[in-house]
Design a protein around this motif. Structure first.
Motif, mmCIF file in Angstrom:
data_model
loop_
_atom_site.group_PDB
_atom_site.id
_atom_site.type_symbol
_atom_site.label_atom_id
_atom_site.label_comp_id
_atom_site.label_asym_id
_atom_site.label_seq_id
_atom_site.Cartn_x
_atom_site.Cartn_y
_atom_site.Cartn_z
ATOM 1 N N ARG A 15 0.832 -1.207 0.000
ATOM 2 C CA ARG A 15 0.000 0.000 0.000
ATOM 3 C C ARG A 15 0.865 1.255 0.000
ATOM 4 O O ARG A 15 0.586 2.214 -0.732
ATOM 5 C CB ARG A 15 -0.947 0.004 1.203
ATOM 6 C CG ARG A 15 -2.121 -0.927 1.061
ATOM 7 C CD ARG A 15 -3.161 -0.693 2.138
ATOM 8 N NE ARG A 15 -2.671 -0.918 3.484
ATOM 9 C CZ ARG A 15 -2.738 -2.073 4.131
ATOM 10 N NH1 ARG A 15 -3.284 -3.128 3.560
ATOM 11 N NH2 ARG A 15 -2.268 -2.175 5.359
ATOM 12 N N HIS A 18 2.415 1.653 -3.409
ATOM 13 C CA HIS A 18 1.400 2.112 -4.366
ATOM 14 C C HIS A 18 1.128 3.604 -4.176
ATOM 15 O O HIS A 18 1.064 4.359 -5.152
ATOM 16 C CB HIS A 18 0.114 1.306 -4.191
ATOM 17 C CG HIS A 18 -0.994 1.756 -5.078
ATOM 18 N ND1 HIS A 18 -1.017 1.498 -6.428
ATOM 19 C CD2 HIS A 18 -2.120 2.469 -4.819
ATOM 20 C CE1 HIS A 18 -2.100 2.030 -6.962
ATOM 21 N NE2 HIS A 18 -2.781 2.620 -6.002
ATOM 22 N N LEU A 19 0.963 4.045 -2.922
ATOM 23 C CA LEU A 19 0.719 5.459 -2.655
ATOM 24 C C LEU A 19 1.883 6.307 -3.160
ATOM 25 O O LEU A 19 1.676 7.333 -3.810
ATOM 26 C CB LEU A 19 0.509 5.698 -1.154
ATOM 27 C CG LEU A 19 0.404 7.159 -0.726
ATOM 28 C CD1 LEU A 19 -0.811 7.831 -1.357
ATOM 29 C CD2 LEU A 19 0.351 7.256 0.793
ATOM 30 N N GLN A 20 3.100 5.874 -2.887
ATOM 31 C CA GLN A 20 4.268 6.630 -3.334
ATOM 32 C C GLN A 20 4.332 6.697 -4.856
ATOM 33 O O GLN A 20 4.662 7.752 -5.424
ATOM 34 C CB GLN A 20 5.545 6.010 -2.766
ATOM 35 C CG GLN A 20 5.678 6.202 -1.279
ATOM 36 C CD GLN A 20 6.806 5.399 -0.667
ATOM 37 O OE1 GLN A 20 7.284 4.413 -1.249
ATOM 38 N NE2 GLN A 20 7.238 5.798 0.515
ATOM 39 N N ARG A 22 1.739 6.533 -6.922
ATOM 40 C CA ARG A 22 0.664 7.442 -7.362
ATOM 41 C C ARG A 22 1.073 8.896 -7.131
ATOM 42 O O ARG A 22 0.827 9.756 -7.972
ATOM 43 C CB ARG A 22 -0.628 7.143 -6.619
ATOM 44 C CG ARG A 22 -1.230 5.802 -6.889
ATOM 45 C CD ARG A 22 -2.241 5.783 -7.990
ATOM 46 N NE ARG A 22 -3.300 6.745 -7.749
ATOM 47 C CZ ARG A 22 -3.906 7.400 -8.720
ATOM 48 N NH1 ARG A 22 -3.595 7.167 -9.966
ATOM 49 N NH2 ARG A 22 -4.845 8.264 -8.451
ATOM 50 N N GLN A 23 1.668 9.169 -5.992
ATOM 51 C CA GLN A 23 2.082 10.538 -5.699
ATOM 52 C C GLN A 23 3.159 10.995 -6.668
ATOM 53 O O GLN A 23 3.119 12.132 -7.140
ATOM 54 C CB GLN A 23 2.557 10.658 -4.253
ATOM 55 C CG GLN A 23 1.414 10.592 -3.263
ATOM 56 C CD GLN A 23 1.868 10.565 -1.826
ATOM 57 O OE1 GLN A 23 2.977 10.149 -1.525
ATOM 58 N NE2 GLN A 23 1.004 10.983 -0.928
ATOM 59 N N ALA A 37 -4.010 12.042 -5.366
ATOM 60 C CA ALA A 37 -3.392 10.840 -4.813
ATOM 61 C C ALA A 37 -3.804 10.637 -3.360
ATOM 62 O O ALA A 37 -4.116 9.509 -2.944
ATOM 63 C CB ALA A 37 -1.870 10.928 -4.932
ATOM 64 N N TRP A 38 -3.851 11.708 -2.577
ATOM 65 C CA TRP A 38 -4.276 11.592 -1.180
ATOM 66 C C TRP A 38 -5.748 11.220 -1.095
ATOM 67 O O TRP A 38 -6.156 10.441 -0.224
ATOM 68 C CB TRP A 38 -3.996 12.872 -0.399
ATOM 69 C CG TRP A 38 -2.567 12.935 0.058
ATOM 70 C CD1 TRP A 38 -1.617 13.817 -0.355
ATOM 71 C CD2 TRP A 38 -1.929 12.069 1.004
ATOM 72 N NE1 TRP A 38 -0.431 13.540 0.277
ATOM 73 C CE2 TRP A 38 -0.600 12.478 1.121
ATOM 74 C CE3 TRP A 38 -2.363 10.983 1.757
ATOM 75 C CZ2 TRP A 38 0.312 11.840 1.968
ATOM 76 C CZ3 TRP A 38 -1.461 10.347 2.604
ATOM 77 C CH2 TRP A 38 -0.133 10.783 2.697
ATOM 78 N N ASP A 40 -7.439 9.415 -3.267
ATOM 79 C CA ASP A 40 -7.500 7.985 -3.581
ATOM 80 C C ASP A 40 -7.094 7.150 -2.372
ATOM 81 O O ASP A 40 -7.721 6.137 -2.061
ATOM 82 C CB ASP A 40 -6.583 7.642 -4.759
ATOM 83 C CG ASP A 40 -7.088 8.168 -6.090
ATOM 84 O OD1 ASP A 40 -8.273 8.567 -6.165
ATOM 85 O OD2 ASP A 40 -6.294 8.178 -7.049
ATOM 86 N N HIS A 41 -6.049 7.580 -1.691
ATOM 87 C CA HIS A 41 -5.556 6.837 -0.535
ATOM 88 C C HIS A 41 -6.576 6.869 0.607
ATOM 89 O O HIS A 41 -6.824 5.838 1.249
ATOM 90 C CB HIS A 41 -4.216 7.415 -0.081
ATOM 91 C CG HIS A 41 -3.541 6.626 0.981
ATOM 92 N ND1 HIS A 41 -3.213 5.293 0.850
ATOM 93 C CD2 HIS A 41 -3.129 6.985 2.215
ATOM 94 C CE1 HIS A 41 -2.633 4.867 1.958
ATOM 95 N NE2 HIS A 41 -2.568 5.880 2.811
ATOM 96 N N ALA A 44 -9.356 4.512 -0.154
ATOM 97 C CA ALA A 44 -8.905 3.130 -0.008
ATOM 98 C C ALA A 44 -8.854 2.727 1.462
ATOM 99 O O ALA A 44 -9.268 1.615 1.825
ATOM 100 C CB ALA A 44 -7.532 2.949 -0.661
ATOM 101 N N LEU A 45 -8.373 3.614 2.315
ATOM 102 C CA LEU A 45 -8.320 3.311 3.746
ATOM 103 C C LEU A 45 -9.718 3.142 4.332
ATOM 104 O O LEU A 45 -9.965 2.218 5.118
ATOM 105 C CB LEU A 45 -7.565 4.413 4.494
ATOM 106 C CG LEU A 45 -6.066 4.497 4.230
ATOM 107 C CD1 LEU A 45 -5.493 5.743 4.877
ATOM 108 C CD2 LEU A 45 -5.354 3.249 4.708
#
Length: 82
Positions: A15, A18-20, A22-23, A37-38, A40-41, A44-45
Motif C-alpha cells: 500500500r 502504491h501510494l508513493q 501514485r504521488q 493521490a491523497w 484515492d488513498h 482506499a483506507l
C-alpha cells in the motif's frame, strides 16, 4: 538471513509503495495531482476499514472534508466582504 515478513506487513508495504507511486505520477500535475493521490488513498483506507467491519472512517473522512469546505467558504466570504 532475511527477515520474515507477515502477510499484513507485506500488504502494508505494498500500500505504501502504491501510494508513493501514485504521488510520484501525480507530482507532474502539481498540487491538484498530489491532492488526487491523497483522496484515492483516503478512500482506499475507508473502504478497507469498512470491509473489516469499521465503517466509521467514512464518517470521519466526510467530517474532515466538510470542515475543509467550511474553512474555504469562510475564507471566500471574508475576501469578498473586503
Amino acid at each position: 538471513m532475511s527477515e520474515v515478513v507477515t502477510p499484513e506487513q507485506r500488504r502494508h508495504m505494498n500500500r505504501v509503495r502504491h501510494l508513493q507511486a501514485r504521488q510520484a505520477a501525480n507530482q507532474a500535475r502539481g498540487p491538484k495531482g498530489y491532492a488526487a493521490a491523497w483522496w484515492d488513498h483516503a478512500r482506499a483506507l475507508a473502504t478497507r476499514a469498512e470491509r473489516e467491519g469499521d465503517p466509521a472512517l467514512w464518517e470521519h473522512l466526510a467530517r474532515a472534508l466538510e470542515n475543509w469546505c467550511h474553512q474555504v467558504e469562510q475564507r471566500d466570504q471574508e475576501q469578498h466582504a473586503q
